[in-house]
Design a protein around this motif. Structure first.
Motif, PDB file in Angstrom:
ATOM      1  N   ALA A  23       0.821  -1.200   0.000  1.00 42.56           N
ATOM      2  CA  ALA A  23       0.000   0.000   0.000  1.00 42.56           C
ATOM      3  C   ALA A  23       0.858   1.253   0.000  1.00 42.56           C
ATOM      4  O   ALA A  23       0.457   2.293  -0.514  1.00 42.56           O
ATOM      5  CB  ALA A  23      -0.916   0.000   1.228  1.00 42.56           C
ATOM      6  N   GLN A  24       2.049   1.167   0.541  1.00 37.74           N
ATOM      7  CA  GLN A  24       2.939   2.313   0.577  1.00 37.74           C
ATOM      8  C   GLN A  24       3.686   2.507  -0.743  1.00 37.74           C
ATOM      9  O   GLN A  24       4.473   3.416  -0.887  1.00 37.74           O
ATOM     10  CB  GLN A  24       3.960   2.136   1.716  1.00 37.74           C
ATOM     11  CG  GLN A  24       3.343   2.231   3.099  1.00 37.74           C
ATOM     12  CD  GLN A  24       4.335   1.866   4.188  1.00 37.74           C
ATOM     13  OE1 GLN A  24       5.403   1.304   3.926  1.00 37.74           O
ATOM     14  NE2 GLN A  24       3.988   2.198   5.415  1.00 37.74           N
ATOM     15  N   GLY A  25       3.384   1.638  -1.728  1.00 38.19           N
ATOM     16  CA  GLY A  25       4.009   1.790  -3.026  1.00 38.19           C
ATOM     17  C   GLY A  25       5.446   1.352  -3.062  1.00 38.19           C
ATOM     18  O   GLY A  25       6.279   1.997  -3.678  1.00 38.19           O
ATOM     19  N   GLN A  26       5.745   0.248  -2.403  1.00 40.22           N
ATOM     20  CA  GLN A  26       7.109  -0.243  -2.357  1.00 40.22           C
ATOM     21  C   GLN A  26       7.155  -1.709  -2.768  1.00 40.22           C
ATOM     22  O   GLN A  26       6.180  -2.434  -2.644  1.00 40.22           O
ATOM     23  CB  GLN A  26       7.683  -0.110  -0.936  1.00 40.22           C
ATOM     24  CG  GLN A  26       7.745   1.317  -0.434  1.00 40.22           C
ATOM     25  CD  GLN A  26       8.185   1.387   1.030  1.00 40.22           C
ATOM     26  OE1 GLN A  26       8.192   0.379   1.720  1.00 40.22           O
ATOM     27  NE2 GLN A  26       8.550   2.563   1.472  1.00 40.22           N
ATOM     28  N   THR A  27       8.319  -2.102  -3.257  1.00 41.48           N
ATOM     29  CA  THR A  27       8.574  -3.527  -3.444  1.00 41.48           C
ATOM     30  C   THR A  27       9.456  -3.987  -2.293  1.00 41.48           C
ATOM     31  O   THR A  27      10.019  -3.167  -1.575  1.00 41.48           O
ATOM     32  CB  THR A  27       9.293  -3.778  -4.780  1.00 41.48           C
ATOM     33  OG1 THR A  27      10.474  -2.967  -4.831  1.00 41.48           O
ATOM     34  CG2 THR A  27       8.397  -3.442  -5.957  1.00 41.48           C
ATOM     35  N   GLY A 143       6.741  -7.365  -5.853  1.00 43.01           N
ATOM     36  CA  GLY A 143       5.489  -6.800  -5.363  1.00 43.01           C
ATOM     37  C   GLY A 143       4.860  -5.854  -6.369  1.00 43.01           C
ATOM     38  O   GLY A 143       3.887  -5.163  -6.063  1.00 43.01           O
ATOM     39  N   ARG A 144       5.401  -5.824  -7.598  1.00 41.18           N
ATOM     40  CA  ARG A 144       4.814  -5.001  -8.654  1.00 41.18           C
ATOM     41  C   ARG A 144       3.493  -5.606  -9.105  1.00 41.18           C
ATOM     42  O   ARG A 144       3.270  -6.801  -8.990  1.00 41.18           O
ATOM     43  CB  ARG A 144       5.755  -4.924  -9.873  1.00 41.18           C
ATOM     44  CG  ARG A 144       7.124  -4.371  -9.582  1.00 41.18           C
ATOM     45  CD  ARG A 144       8.087  -4.634 -10.745  1.00 41.18           C
ATOM     46  NE  ARG A 144       9.452  -4.259 -10.378  1.00 41.18           N
ATOM     47  CZ  ARG A 144      10.276  -5.006  -9.650  1.00 41.18           C
ATOM     48  NH1 ARG A 144       9.852  -6.200  -9.224  1.00 41.18           N
ATOM     49  NH2 ARG A 144      11.480  -4.582  -9.340  1.00 41.18           N
ATOM     50  N   ARG A 145       2.657  -4.748  -9.665  1.00 40.39           N
ATOM     51  CA  ARG A 145       1.445  -5.235 -10.314  1.00 40.39           C
ATOM     52  C   ARG A 145       1.494  -4.856 -11.788  1.00 40.39           C
ATOM     53  O   ARG A 145       2.256  -3.989 -12.198  1.00 40.39           O
ATOM     54  CB  ARG A 145       0.201  -4.677  -9.615  1.00 40.39           C
ATOM     55  CG  ARG A 145      -0.026  -5.348  -8.262  1.00 40.39           C
ATOM     56  CD  ARG A 145      -1.093  -4.659  -7.437  1.00 40.39           C
ATOM     57  NE  ARG A 145      -2.431  -4.763  -7.998  1.00 40.39           N
ATOM     58  CZ  ARG A 145      -3.264  -5.790  -7.788  1.00 40.39           C
ATOM     59  NH1 ARG A 145      -2.862  -6.830  -7.060  1.00 40.39           N
ATOM     60  NH2 ARG A 145      -4.466  -5.788  -8.305  1.00 40.39           N
ATOM     61  N   LYS A 310       3.507   0.278  -9.717  1.00 37.15           N
ATOM     62  CA  LYS A 310       2.086   0.030  -9.506  1.00 37.15           C
ATOM     63  C   LYS A 310       2.005  -1.088  -8.465  1.00 37.15           C
ATOM     64  O   LYS A 310       2.431  -2.212  -8.717  1.00 37.15           O
ATOM     65  CB  LYS A 310       1.405  -0.384 -10.811  1.00 37.15           C
ATOM     66  CG  LYS A 310       1.373   0.735 -11.844  1.00 37.15           C
ATOM     67  CD  LYS A 310       0.828   0.253 -13.171  1.00 37.15           C
ATOM     68  CE  LYS A 310       0.798   1.382 -14.186  1.00 37.15           C
ATOM     69  NZ  LYS A 310       2.153   1.920 -14.510  1.00 37.15           N
ATOM     70  N   THR A 311       1.500  -0.763  -7.316  1.00 35.61           N
ATOM     71  CA  THR A 311       1.390  -1.739  -6.234  1.00 35.61           C
ATOM     72  C   THR A 311       0.034  -1.569  -5.569  1.00 35.61           C
ATOM     73  O   THR A 311      -0.750  -0.694  -5.937  1.00 35.61           O
ATOM     74  CB  THR A 311       2.507  -1.537  -5.188  1.00 35.61           C
ATOM     75  OG1 THR A 311       2.465  -0.191  -4.710  1.00 35.61           O
ATOM     76  CG2 THR A 311       3.883  -1.798  -5.790  1.00 35.61           C
ATOM     77  N   GLY A 312      -0.241  -2.415  -4.566  1.00 37.04           N
ATOM     78  CA  GLY A 312      -1.500  -2.296  -3.831  1.00 37.04           C
ATOM     79  C   GLY A 312      -2.694  -2.575  -4.722  1.00 37.04           C
ATOM     80  O   GLY A 312      -2.812  -3.632  -5.321  1.00 37.04           O
TER      81      GLY A 312
END
Length: 325
Positions: A23-27, A143-145, A310-312
């Motif tokens: 959610a914090q935009g990190q891998t 953890g990328r989308r 792009k995460t979360g």
């Protein structure tokens, strides 16, 4: 012995940690350790199998990752098929290795359906390609989308084979990559080839002069002209790192330093004091400089891989890499 309640509590904490990080935009390292522990093994084995059949796929996967990250971030938009997608744009028509990512994705979906993104598969495959050609390995944060958009027009962001050094620096800076990152990442040209079409103008009629590019070492010119005769087959491919096309090493920088860079953009690395400093550093005596290049390349690849994440809840986990769900 750990009780069932405690086990559930531990798993819940790990899940919350994963969700918070995303959610914090990190891998992060180990993103799939619980949800798909065989992920890296599958990718590595798939890349190795393809490499044994066709060593050129290593450079293809590395280039594909680079081209993906420079357009809309590292979101596997390069993998989407269809009219006017990124892979239909001229800079991407010569990319190879799509079948490797598809094969890995098919196996991963069988083991862990709906869990691993195509973007993370591509990031791992690029790392494994470097290792197979003799380069250093590194831990790849995941953890990328996967992105939902792919447009050929977006490839204007890609560094071009004839970009002046100032434009190269600007394009990298737009991705939060500094000049050292630029030179280190362009060092990926130590493996791979380029078609005569993208550099033969340097050999015969540079800037309309009817003369070769003066940046080309005169002793190197006959070799390039023999490979790319004037009016010859423009699709013929030539090693970007003469004498070491399939080996990830520092000889690319030695060649650039000695006026044996094939692409104009490579040769221009000597025209700027800052980029020239890094070329000289990476092309020094075997031992220290070689280690520094591989380490800096790995560091810059991690940095590149965190471009416009792009995460979360952003994007999706594609079921197949060539199409959105």
């Amino acid at each position: 012995m750990v009780s069932s309640f405690n086990k559930m509590h531990i798993l819940l904490c790990l899940l919350l940690a994963t969700l918070t990080t995303t959610a914090q935009g990190q891998t992060r390292i180990g993103f799939y350790d619980i949800t798909c522990p065989t992920f890296q093994t599958i990718v590595r084995a798939t890349v190795q199998s393809s490499f044994r059949t066709n060593p050129a796929v290593a450079a293809g996967l590395l280039r594909m990752f680079f081209h993906d990250c420079f357009v809309l971030g590292c979101d596997a938009s390069i993998l989407l098929s269809g009219p006017s997608t990124e892979r239909t744009a001229p800079p991407n028509l010569s990319l190879v290795g799509f079948e490797v990512i598809d094969a890995a994705k098919t196996q991963i979906e069988s083991a862990c359906p709906g869990v691993v993104s195509c973007a993370d598969i591509l990031a791992l495959a690029a790392r494994d390609a470097v290792v197979l050609t003799g380069g250093i390995g590194w831990q790849v944060p995941t953890g990328r989308r996967d992105g939902l958009v792919s447009q050929a027009s977006g490839t204007v962001d890609l560094p071009a084979f004839n970009d002046p050094i100032s434009v190269q620096i600007s394009k990298f800076a737009d991705k939060n990559l500094n000049t050292q990152d630029l030179v280190a990442l362009v060092g990926g040209h130590t493996i791979g080839t380029a078609a005569c079409a993208v550099f033969s103008y340097r050999l015969y009629n540079f800037s309309g002069t009817n003369q070769p590019d003066p940046d080309i070492n005169p002793a190197f010119l006959p070799q390039l002209r023999a490979l790319c005769p004037n009016g010859g087959n423009v699709s013929t491919r030539v090693a970007l790192d003469t004498g070491s096309v399939n080996r990830f090493d520092t000889s690319y920088f030695v060649n650039v330093r000695n006026g044996r860079g094939v692409l104009e953009s490579d040769a221009k690395l000597l025209s700027n004091p800052t980029t020239r400093t890094f070329v000289q550093r990476f092309s020094g005596a075997v031992g220290g400089p070689a280690l520094r290049f591989t380490n800096e390349f790995a560091r810059s690849m991690v940095k590149l891989g965190n471009t416009e994440l792009k995460t979360g809840s952003r994007g999706e986990i594609r079921r197949v890499c060539s199409a959105i769900n």
